[in-house]
Design an enzyme around this catalytic site. Structure first.
Site, PDB file in Angstrom:
ATOM      1  N   HIS A  75      -9.557  15.643  72.777  1.00 30.96           N
ATOM      2  CA  HIS A  75      -8.461  16.332  73.938  1.00 30.96           C
ATOM      3  C   HIS A  75      -7.146  16.265  73.194  1.00 30.96           C
ATOM      4  CE1 HIS A  75     -10.710  14.796  77.808  1.00 30.96           C
ATOM      5  NE2 HIS A  75     -11.423  15.604  77.012  1.00 30.96           N
ATOM      6  N   SER A 106     -13.639  20.375  76.701  1.00 33.24           N
ATOM      7  CA  SER A 106     -12.434  19.823  77.176  1.00 33.24           C
ATOM      8  C   SER A 106     -11.611  20.259  76.018  1.00 33.24           C
ATOM      9  CB  SER A 106     -12.686  18.328  77.465  1.00 33.24           C
ATOM     10  OG  SER A 106     -13.485  18.267  78.671  1.00 33.24           O
TER      11      SER A 106
END
Length: 292
Positions: A262, A208
């Protein structure tokens, strides 16, 4: 076997052999009634008692005899054609997949992630390649290998779906080498950001952070590109802003998602996107050339 009709001498690619008299006939004379078959009683129009019972069961109410052999041949031809088409489609798909893996870094990463997902069944596999903040310096390879591990099928599917669309788009704009640079630097910095900010020594897996870096870099290069977020069309710059806001809102949520990873990936992607943008000259809406 004779390939000429016993009645008219006509030759056809598929000749019919009568199971009663054993002779070959064309399609016009294949029925017993049409070639005066010895198994047919001319007076009653029925087959003699010594004829094949299996064949007798094929009669319909009007006394007509279906072309059993011809039907079977056609069915077999259709089956073989379907098998050949399926094999050809599978072979072509396999060739295209191999070619895309060789030519596209995004596709190669997707392939490795899928294989790695199934290798999780091997005892100790995940433990060897996941990133554990307390063991990061003892296992430095995990800064990279953790990107190829995923916790569930849904985790793998959505990450690879984003990489499939936006990774290949970034490849087209900046080239393979720069794409790999953006991907892995974003993933590594995302892992470091998570390790520094994480209060608990919880292992991290997934791509991610790297994918958010790719998404952010593409946003800087093409801010007005239209994308779909949960089936809602919007410009990619607004989509990135939405993702960043969500991660900020969920920073303290106990949802087993590395939101700091992230955000770290986004930060790296934005910085690298601006640096890359300064080194390329727009040639058209969807193509770029590098300054020399």
């Amino acid at each position: 076997m004779d390939n000429k009709c016993w009645i008219c001498g006509k030759q056809e690619p598929m000749m019919f052999t009568c199971r009663f008299c054993g002779k070959s006939y064309c399609s016009d004379h294949r029925l017993p009634e049409r070639h005066a078959c010895t198994g047919l009683d001319r007076d009653t129009g029925q087959y003699n008692d010594h004829s094949d019972n299996n064949y007798r069961s094929d009669h319909n109410s009007s006394g007509q005899v279906p072309g059993t052999n011809m039907d079977e041949l056609v069915k077999n031809m259709m089956k073989e054609a379907a098998k050949t088409a399926a094999k050809g489609a599978a072979s072509q798909a396999a060739r295209r997949t191999r070619s895309s893996i060789k030519t596209s870094p995004s596709m190669a990463i997707i392939f490795i992630c899928i294989v790695s997902f199934f290798l999780k069944i091997i005892p100790g596999y995940v433990a060897s390649f996941q990133l554990l903040p307390s063991l990061m310096f003892l296992k430095p390879w995990t800064l990279i290998t953790h990107m190829f591990l995923h916790a569930s099928f849904g985790h793998l599917f959505f990450n690879m779906l984003v990489l499939f669309f936006f990774g290949r788009e970034l490849e087209k704009r900046i080239g393979k080498d720069l794409f790999l640079y953006v991907y892995f630097i974003s993933g590594i910095i995302a892992a470091l950001g998570y390790s520094i900010t994480s209060a608990n020594n919880v292992p991290i897996i997934g791509a991610s952070g790297a994918i958010m870096g790719v998404f952010a870099a593409l946003t800087i290069l093409a801010p007005n590109m239209e994308v779909y977020v949960y089936f809602i069309p919007m410009k990619i710059k607004y989509a990135l802003l939405l993702f960043v806001l969500l991660d900020f809102m969920l920073l303290n949520a106990n949802d087993m998602v590395a939101h700091t990873a992230h955000l770290s990936g986004v930060l790296v992607g934005v910085i690298m996107g601006y640096k890359i943008k300064k080194t390329i000259v727009p040639r058209s809406q969807n193509s770029y050339g590098f300054r020399r």
